[in-house]
Design a protein around this motif. Structure first.
Motif, PDB file in Angstrom:
ATOM      1  N   ASP A   3       0.819  -1.216   0.000  1.00  0.00           N
ATOM      2  CA  ASP A   3       0.000   0.000   0.000  1.00  0.00           C
ATOM      3  C   ASP A   3       0.850   1.263   0.000  1.00  0.00           C
ATOM      4  OD1 ASP A   3      -2.275  -1.538  -0.020  1.00  0.00           O
ATOM      5  OD2 ASP A   3      -2.697  -1.326   2.118  1.00  0.00           O
ATOM      6  N   ASN A   4       1.957   1.250   0.766  1.00  0.00           N
ATOM      7  CA  ASN A   4       2.778   2.467   0.822  1.00  0.00           C
ATOM      8  C   ASN A   4       3.491   2.715  -0.503  1.00  0.00           C
ATOM      9  OD1 ASN A   4       4.506   0.269   1.174  1.00  0.00           O
ATOM     10  ND2 ASN A   4       5.900   1.383   2.517  1.00  0.00           N
ATOM     11  N   ALA A   5       3.827   1.641  -1.233  1.00  0.00           N
ATOM     12  CA  ALA A   5       4.445   1.802  -2.546  1.00  0.00           C
ATOM     13  C   ALA A   5       3.440   2.363  -3.540  1.00  0.00           C
ATOM     14  CB  ALA A   5       4.993   0.464  -3.041  1.00  0.00           C
ATOM     15  N   ARG A   6       2.202   1.902  -3.479  1.00  0.00           N
ATOM     16  CA  ARG A   6       1.149   2.434  -4.350  1.00  0.00           C
ATOM     17  C   ARG A   6       0.904   3.910  -4.026  1.00  0.00           C
ATOM     18  NH1 ARG A   6      -3.293   0.580  -7.843  1.00  0.00           N
ATOM     19  NH2 ARG A   6      -4.498   2.471  -8.208  1.00  0.00           N
ATOM     20  N   ALA A   7       0.875   4.248  -2.739  1.00  0.00           N
ATOM     21  CA  ALA A   7       0.660   5.645  -2.348  1.00  0.00           C
ATOM     22  C   ALA A   7       1.809   6.526  -2.836  1.00  0.00           C
ATOM     23  CB  ALA A   7       0.518   5.747  -0.841  1.00  0.00           C
ATOM     24  N   PHE A   8       3.029   6.009  -2.779  1.00  0.00           N
ATOM     25  CA  PHE A   8       4.194   6.746  -3.266  1.00  0.00           C
ATOM     26  C   PHE A   8       4.045   7.042  -4.756  1.00  0.00           C
ATOM     27  CE2 PHE A   8       8.708   5.867  -4.924  1.00  0.00           C
ATOM     28  CZ  PHE A   8       9.056   7.194  -4.959  1.00  0.00           C
ATOM     29  N   PHE A   9       3.578   6.066  -5.525  1.00  0.00           N
ATOM     30  CA  PHE A   9       3.386   6.284  -6.960  1.00  0.00           C
ATOM     31  C   PHE A   9       2.316   7.339  -7.218  1.00  0.00           C
ATOM     32  CE2 PHE A   9       1.226   5.129 -10.983  1.00  0.00           C
ATOM     33  CZ  PHE A   9       2.259   5.475 -11.839  1.00  0.00           C
ATOM     34  N   GLU A  10       1.217   7.257  -6.525  1.00  0.00           N
ATOM     35  CA  GLU A  10       0.136   8.227  -6.727  1.00  0.00           C
ATOM     36  C   GLU A  10       0.588   9.631  -6.355  1.00  0.00           C
ATOM     37  OE1 GLU A  10      -3.289   6.820  -4.610  1.00  0.00           O
ATOM     38  OE2 GLU A  10      -3.528   5.044  -5.889  1.00  0.00           O
ATOM     39  N   PRO A  24      10.723  19.299  -5.993  1.00  0.00           N
ATOM     40  CA  PRO A  24       9.630  18.703  -5.201  1.00  0.00           C
ATOM     41  C   PRO A  24       9.566  17.181  -5.297  1.00  0.00           C
ATOM     42  CG  PRO A  24       8.846  20.647  -6.363  1.00  0.00           C
ATOM     43  CD  PRO A  24      10.208  20.343  -6.903  1.00  0.00           C
ATOM     44  N   ILE A  25       9.771  16.650  -6.482  1.00  0.00           N
ATOM     45  CA  ILE A  25       9.663  15.193  -6.601  1.00  0.00           C
ATOM     46  C   ILE A  25      10.893  14.496  -6.033  1.00  0.00           C
ATOM     47  CG2 ILE A  25      10.661  14.799  -8.915  1.00  0.00           C
ATOM     48  CD1 ILE A  25       7.974  13.027  -9.258  1.00  0.00           C
ATOM     49  N   GLN A  26      12.048  15.143  -6.066  1.00  0.00           N
ATOM     50  CA  GLN A  26      13.221  14.532  -5.441  1.00  0.00           C
ATOM     51  C   GLN A  26      13.072  14.487  -3.919  1.00  0.00           C
ATOM     52  OE1 GLN A  26      14.448  12.909  -7.623  1.00  0.00           O
ATOM     53  NE2 GLN A  26      16.133  13.829  -8.784  1.00  0.00           N
ATOM     54  N   GLN A  27      12.395  15.470  -3.356  1.00  0.00           N
ATOM     55  CA  GLN A  27      12.123  15.421  -1.923  1.00  0.00           C
ATOM     56  C   GLN A  27      11.182  14.268  -1.597  1.00  0.00           C
ATOM     57  OE1 GLN A  27      13.563  17.347   0.610  1.00  0.00           O
ATOM     58  NE2 GLN A  27      12.605  15.680   1.779  1.00  0.00           N
ATOM     59  N   LEU A  28      10.191  14.045  -2.456  1.00  0.00           N
ATOM     60  CA  LEU A  28       9.290  12.909  -2.274  1.00  0.00           C
ATOM     61  C   LEU A  28      10.056  11.595  -2.352  1.00  0.00           C
ATOM     62  CD1 LEU A  28       6.257  11.951  -2.108  1.00  0.00           C
ATOM     63  CD2 LEU A  28       6.346  11.799  -4.602  1.00  0.00           C
ATOM     64  N   ASN A  29      10.965  11.478  -3.325  1.00  0.00           N
ATOM     65  CA  ASN A  29      11.788  10.270  -3.440  1.00  0.00           C
ATOM     66  C   ASN A  29      12.641  10.056  -2.196  1.00  0.00           C
ATOM     67  OD1 ASN A  29      11.075   9.323  -6.054  1.00  0.00           O
ATOM     68  ND2 ASN A  29      12.343  10.880  -7.006  1.00  0.00           N
ATOM     69  N   GLY A 175       2.476  12.670 -17.074  1.00  0.00           N
ATOM     70  CA  GLY A 175       3.697  12.395 -16.323  1.00  0.00           C
ATOM     71  C   GLY A 175       4.011  10.931 -16.122  1.00  0.00           C
ATOM     72  N   MET A 176       3.237  10.013 -16.716  1.00  0.00           N
ATOM     73  CA  MET A 176       3.622   8.600 -16.649  1.00  0.00           C
ATOM     74  C   MET A 176       5.004   8.419 -17.281  1.00  0.00           C
ATOM     75  SD  MET A 176       1.140   7.173 -15.072  1.00  0.00           S
ATOM     76  CE  MET A 176      -0.561   7.541 -14.639  1.00  0.00           C
ATOM     77  N   ASP A 177       5.308   9.276 -18.233  1.00  0.00           N
ATOM     78  CA  ASP A 177       6.662   9.416 -18.789  1.00  0.00           C
ATOM     79  C   ASP A 177       7.361  10.529 -18.006  1.00  0.00           C
ATOM     80  OD1 ASP A 177       8.948   9.772 -20.309  1.00  0.00           O
ATOM     81  OD2 ASP A 177       7.907  10.585 -22.044  1.00  0.00           O
ATOM     82  N   ASN A 178       8.201  10.206 -17.047  1.00  0.00           N
ATOM     83  CA  ASN A 178       8.652   8.866 -16.760  1.00  0.00           C
ATOM     84  C   ASN A 178       8.659   8.639 -15.236  1.00  0.00           C
ATOM     85  OD1 ASN A 178       9.877   6.271 -17.262  1.00  0.00           O
ATOM     86  ND2 ASN A 178      11.825   7.149 -16.725  1.00  0.00           N
ATOM     87  N   LYS A 179       7.608   9.131 -14.578  1.00  0.00           N
ATOM     88  CA  LYS A 179       7.520   8.868 -13.145  1.00  0.00           C
ATOM     89  C   LYS A 179       7.311   7.386 -12.876  1.00  0.00           C
ATOM     90  CE  LYS A 179       5.937  13.534 -12.232  1.00  0.00           C
ATOM     91  NZ  LYS A 179       4.795  14.402 -11.870  1.00  0.00           N
ATOM     92  N   THR A 180       6.828   6.647 -13.899  1.00  0.00           N
ATOM     93  CA  THR A 180       6.744   5.201 -13.759  1.00  0.00           C
ATOM     94  C   THR A 180       8.143   4.591 -13.654  1.00  0.00           C
ATOM     95  OG1 THR A 180       6.591   5.081 -16.173  1.00  0.00           O
ATOM     96  CG2 THR A 180       4.530   4.960 -14.945  1.00  0.00           C
ATOM     97  N   GLY A 181       9.040   4.983 -14.573  1.00  0.00           N
ATOM     98  CA  GLY A 181      10.402   4.467 -14.519  1.00  0.00           C
ATOM     99  C   GLY A 181      11.129   4.904 -13.268  1.00  0.00           C
ATOM    100  N   MET A 182      10.933   6.162 -12.878  1.00  0.00           N
ATOM    101  CA  MET A 182      11.518   6.670 -11.634  1.00  0.00           C
ATOM    102  C   MET A 182      11.068   5.820 -10.453  1.00  0.00           C
ATOM    103  SD  MET A 182      10.367  10.036  -9.579  1.00  0.00           S
ATOM    104  CE  MET A 182       9.063   9.005  -8.878  1.00  0.00           C
ATOM    105  N   TRP A 183       9.755   5.553 -10.387  1.00  0.00           N
ATOM    106  CA  TRP A 183       9.209   4.762  -9.282  1.00  0.00           C
ATOM    107  C   TRP A 183       9.846   3.378  -9.239  1.00  0.00           C
ATOM    108  CZ3 TRP A 183       6.716   0.095  -8.927  1.00  0.00           C
ATOM    109  CH2 TRP A 183       6.067  -0.188  -7.721  1.00  0.00           C
ATOM    110  N   THR A 184      10.026   2.756 -10.407  1.00  0.00           N
ATOM    111  CA  THR A 184      10.554   1.390 -10.409  1.00  0.00           C
ATOM    112  C   THR A 184      11.981   1.314  -9.882  1.00  0.00           C
ATOM    113  OG1 THR A 184      11.346   1.470 -12.718  1.00  0.00           O
ATOM    114  CG2 THR A 184       9.079   0.717 -12.346  1.00  0.00           C
ATOM    115  N   VAL A 185      12.840   2.285 -10.232  1.00  0.00           N
ATOM    116  CA  VAL A 185      14.225   2.187  -9.772  1.00  0.00           C
ATOM    117  C   VAL A 185      14.342   2.495  -8.284  1.00  0.00           C
ATOM    118  CG1 VAL A 185      15.087   2.735 -12.082  1.00  0.00           C
ATOM    119  CG2 VAL A 185      14.946   4.551 -10.389  1.00  0.00           C
ATOM    120  N   ILE A 186      13.491   3.381  -7.776  1.00  0.00           N
ATOM    121  CA  ILE A 186      13.507   3.662  -6.339  1.00  0.00           C
ATOM    122  C   ILE A 186      12.930   2.478  -5.555  1.00  0.00           C
ATOM    123  CG2 ILE A 186      12.617   5.189  -4.531  1.00  0.00           C
ATOM    124  CD1 ILE A 186      14.778   6.469  -6.300  1.00  0.00           C
ATOM    125  N   GLU A 187      11.807   1.956  -6.005  1.00  0.00           N
ATOM    126  CA  GLU A 187      11.179   0.809  -5.348  1.00  0.00           C
ATOM    127  C   GLU A 187      12.054  -0.434  -5.441  1.00  0.00           C
ATOM    128  OE1 GLU A 187       8.149  -1.747  -3.610  1.00  0.00           O
ATOM    129  OE2 GLU A 187       8.839   0.321  -3.372  1.00  0.00           O
TER     130      GLU A 187
END
Length: 358
Positions: A3-10, A24-29, A175-187
């Motif tokens: 759930d926390n990973a899904r919330a991070f993506f959203e 802002p997004i680097q702070q979230l990461n 923004g799916m390009d490329n917050k999806t890829g960003m999310w995968t490497v962090i996760e």
């Protein structure tokens, strides 16, 4: 997916990150990955680098860019209408009639972007493709002074950052390009550390949320310069062909929900690609194959060419309607990509040889 990973993506989809304005997004990461990483840092260019594993092991760099296409305020006229230039590759037709956000020092300023109504267009105007200079941002200001009280030249602009669920685990939004890829490497770092257990990773993993990919692969180039990786895997989106008008004989048979897309071609180290496919098959992760016969237009390009060369792979996430307000991806696909990257990191050892023919 936790759930926390899904919330991070959203939260990532809702966070602005036009190229050059990624703070802002680097702070979230940082907030998400810091509890799981051995070290987290942000370099002078703005790349966020999360590290884990044996500092004496082979250096593995996972790169997913966090920046998105956007706009930049360049002029406010006497009536308070705002004009902006683009950041990254826009089709101007995608902007007509969109809800927008101007991100100012004081916070978000809602805006709409449009042109004069169709009723008022002459025959020539109706037939021509609209250009960017025929559109403007309307924030509701009465004049330039009122607009300038909140908005400054150089403030970034994005589409309205909302994610909408579709059927069959698909989601849509900008923004799916490329917050999806960003999310995968962090996760992937969090999952790789779990897979390694108490022994820890044998490699020195660097999960990098790279910046400014959309304007020239800039962040990955400088991040690789600081990390000097032995192996690098870039994660970005690729065009899905499972919708009308996309020709499979040109794009390949790429489906949302079909799993990670593993590329082969001259930009890709053959042993890295083979290892990714072997791990997917051994762990029952669905995957798709794709080919590209030239330098890739993403972070894999600069990774391969860094220094004396990096053994480079490219894993992609199927994406419909790229560079629009309604990009669509599968949640299952990004979950599988993160797991595949984690497995790769957990399996990487010092004696692995990625020299072609070696």
């Amino acid at each position: 997916m936790q759930d926390n990973a899904r919330a991070f993506f959203e939260q990532a989809i809702a966070t602005p990150s036009p190229s050059g304005y990624e703070e802002p997004i680097q702070q979230l990461n940082r907030d998400y990955i810091a509890p799981h990483a051995d070290r987290v840092r942000i370099d002078v260019h703005g790349n966020l680098i999360a590290e884990s594993g044996d500092v004496h092991g082979p250096r593995l760099m996972l790169a997913g860019h966090c920046d998105q296409i956007g706009m930049l305020v360049s002029y406010i006229d006497e009536l308070g209408f705002v004009y902006a230039q683009t950041i990254g590759g826009w089709d101007p037709q995608q902007l007509i009639g969109q809800a927008m956000s101007i991100w100012t020092q004081a916070g978000e300023v809602p805006a709409v972007i449009s042109r004069k109504p169709i009723h008022l267009l002459n025959d020539h105007e109706r037939k021509k493709v609209v250009s960017l200079d025929e559109m403007w941002l309307d924030v509701g200001a009465a004049n330039d002074q009122q607009a300038a009280e909140k908005i400054r030249i150089g403030d970034p602009v994005t589409l309205d950052l909302r994610m909408r669920p579709l059927m069959n685990s698909l989601v849509s939004g900008p923004g799916m390009d490329n917050k999806t890829g960003m999310w995968t490497v962090i996760e992937a770092l969090r999952r790789a550390k779990e897979l390694a257990g108490t022994d820890g990773l044998a490699c020195h993993l660097h999960s990098v949320s790279t910046v400014q990919e959309e304007i020239g692969l800039r962040g990955a180039k400088t991040a690789a310069g600081g990390i000097n990786p032995s192996v690098g895997i870039a994660v970005d989106v690729t065009h899905a062909s499972d919708c009308p008008t996309i020709e499979k004989n040109k794009q390949g048979d790429i489906r949302l929900g079909g799993g990670p897309v593993i590329f082969r071609g001259p930009n890709i180290n053959p042993k890295v690609a083979a290892r990714l496919m072997e791990l997917a098959e051994a762990n029952e992760i669905p995957y798709q194959r794709a080919a590209i016969g030239r330098a890739t237009p993403n972070d894999a390009n600069v990774l391969q060419l860094h220094g004396a060369g990096v053994a480079t792979g490219l894993v992609a996430i199927p994406n419909r309607y790229m560079h629009s307000a309604v990009e669509a991806i599968s949640i299952d696909d990004i979950d599988h990509v993160a797991q595949l990257l984690a497995l790769f990191a957990a399996a990487l050892k010092s004696d692995d040889d990625f020299t072609p023919g070696g």
